[in-house]
Design a protein around this motif. Sequence first.
Motif, PDB file in Angstrom:
ATOM      1  N   LEU A 280       0.831  -1.199   0.000  1.00  0.00           N
ATOM      2  CA  LEU A 280       0.000   0.000   0.000  1.00  0.00           C
ATOM      3  C   LEU A 280       0.869   1.254   0.000  1.00  0.00           C
ATOM      4  CD1 LEU A 280      -2.820  -1.028   2.514  1.00  0.00           C
ATOM      5  CD2 LEU A 280      -3.014  -0.788   0.008  1.00  0.00           C
ATOM      6  N   TYR A 281       1.929   1.251   0.716  1.00  0.00           N
ATOM      7  CA  TYR A 281       2.812   2.424   0.744  1.00  0.00           C
ATOM      8  C   TYR A 281       3.432   2.663  -0.614  1.00  0.00           C
ATOM      9  CZ  TYR A 281       6.609   5.556   1.987  1.00  0.00           C
ATOM     10  OH  TYR A 281       7.468   6.635   2.034  1.00  0.00           O
ATOM     11  N   GLY A 282       3.712   1.626  -1.343  1.00  0.00           N
ATOM     12  CA  GLY A 282       4.253   1.786  -2.706  1.00  0.00           C
ATOM     13  C   GLY A 282       3.228   2.373  -3.662  1.00  0.00           C
ATOM     14  N   LEU A 283       1.998   2.095  -3.413  1.00  0.00           N
ATOM     15  CA  LEU A 283       0.917   2.619  -4.260  1.00  0.00           C
ATOM     16  C   LEU A 283       0.459   4.005  -3.780  1.00  0.00           C
ATOM     17  CD1 LEU A 283      -1.172  -0.665  -4.658  1.00  0.00           C
ATOM     18  CD2 LEU A 283       0.358   0.380  -6.347  1.00  0.00           C
ATOM     19  N   GLY A 284       0.999   4.442  -2.660  1.00  0.00           N
ATOM     20  CA  GLY A 284       0.612   5.740  -2.103  1.00  0.00           C
ATOM     21  C   GLY A 284      -0.664   5.681  -1.305  1.00  0.00           C
ATOM     22  N   GLY A 285      -0.997   4.422  -0.910  1.00  0.00           N
ATOM     23  CA  GLY A 285      -2.266   4.257  -0.201  1.00  0.00           C
ATOM     24  C   GLY A 285      -2.169   4.569   1.277  1.00  0.00           C
ATOM     25  N   ILE A 286      -0.941   4.461   1.861  1.00  0.00           N
ATOM     26  CA  ILE A 286      -0.800   4.774   3.285  1.00  0.00           C
ATOM     27  C   ILE A 286       0.399   5.672   3.447  1.00  0.00           C
ATOM     28  CG2 ILE A 286      -1.833   2.612   4.106  1.00  0.00           C
ATOM     29  CD1 ILE A 286       1.017   1.563   4.548  1.00  0.00           C
TER      30      ILE A 286
END
Length: 435
Positions: free
Chosen positions: A176-182
Motif C-alpha cells: 500500500l505504501y508503494g501505491l501511495g495508499g498509506i
Amino acid sequence: MTPQFRHLALPLTLVLLLAACTPGGGEEAAQGDGAAPQRTTATRNDLDAAPAKTTALAVRTVRARTGTVTVQRTASATIRADRDSNVAAQASGTVERLLADEGERVRAGQVVVQLDDTQARQALENARLQAQQSQISLDQARTNTGQATASLGSAVQAAEASLSKARQDAASAENLYGLGGISQADLNAARSALAQAESGLAQARNTLAQNGRGGGSSLALLESQLASARAGVRQAEENLSRTAVGAPFAGIVVSLAVEVGEFASQGSPVFRLVDEGSVKATFNVTPADAAALTPGTRLNLGYAGVNYVATVQDASGVAGTDRLVPVTARVQGGGNLPVGGTAQVRYRATLGGGVLVPTGAIQVDGGENAVYVANGTSARRVPVSVVAESGGQVAVRGLDAGAGVIYPVPPSLQDGASIRVGAAASAAGSGGQSP
C-alpha cells in the motif's frame, strides 16, 4: 593108731603138700636133677620163635584246604572334610532363638540361629517410608512440570500466530505504501508490530525451554532421591536377613557356639556345620596293601570308642619318600568326627594263598620246610614251601588240598613211621582264612 605114730604122720603130710604146690614139682621130682636144664632150654626156644611186637603212634590229622592267609592291619588316619564351616554371624545382636540342635541335619539356607531383629525391622520400615515419600515427590514434580510445559507451549503457539499475522500486515503495508495508499507513519507502525511479534515468539520459546531445563533438573534430582531411598530399603532388608544365621549348605550341625540370651558379635562363629557326605579319612599303607585296597573296599574306622564304616575312594597315589601310598576313604555318617583329628583305620590285607595248614604242622629239617601226612597206617614226609603265615595259619605250596596233615606232630615222628589216626579236623576252618 598109737600116739607116737600120730606125731610122725603130721610132718610128712606137710612135706607132701609143699611138694605138690611147687611148679612142675611132680615132674621135677620124677625127673630128678638132670631134667631141669632140658625144661629151661625149651622155654627160651619158644620165646625166640614168637614174633617181635611193634608200637603205632596215635596221631590226629587236620584236613588241608585251599585258601588265603589274611591279616588285620591298623593305620592312623587323619579326618578331613571337603565342606566344613564355622558359620559366623553377619550382624551383631542378642541370640533370640536356636532353631536346630547339635547333631541335627539341616538343609541349605535353613535358619539355625536367630538374632534379635527388632532394630533391623524398624530400620526397614523407615526406609520403606522414605522411599514412598520420594516417589510421591517425584510424581508431583512430574505433574507440575507437565502442566507448565503445556501452558508455555500454548503461549508459543499464540506467539507464532501473532507473528504470522504481523508478517501479513507488514507485507500489505509495504504494498500500500508503494501505491501511495498509506503514509510513512502507517508503514512504520506495521513494521514495528512485526518486530514485536518476532520478539514475543522468541521470548515464549525461551520461556518454554527454560521451563523444560528447570523441570528436567528438578525431576532428575527427585529421581536420584527415589533411587537412593530404594537402595536404603534393599540395605535394610539385607540387614534384617543377616539377623537370621542360616546354613550355607546342607549338613550336620556339629556344635553350637552360642546360647539364647548371649550377645553375638558380627564375624564371631555361632555354629559349626559339616557336610557328612564330604567327610574323609586319609592314611598311608604299603604298596602291596594299596594294590588290594581298590575303590569300594569297606574299612572300619574307630574314633573315641565309636566305629564308623569307611569306603575306599582312591589308593592310586605314588609312594612317597616313606615308601607308603596315600589312601583316601569316605566315612559314612562321620559328621560328628573332628576335622583334623586322628582316628584308627582297620582293614584286612591278603598275605598270600595256597594250601592252608596250622603253623605247628610245619617242621624244619636241614633248612627245608616239611609236613607229615597220614598215608594209610604210616606217616609220609612232604617238603613244602611257605607262601604266607599269620594267626596260626600257613599257606604252603607242594601239598595237595585235602591231604590229612598230622597235627600236632609227635616229637618221635619220622618218615615211614607206623601211625594210628584219630579224628580229623579242618585246617582252614569254615572260611579258609586266618582269624
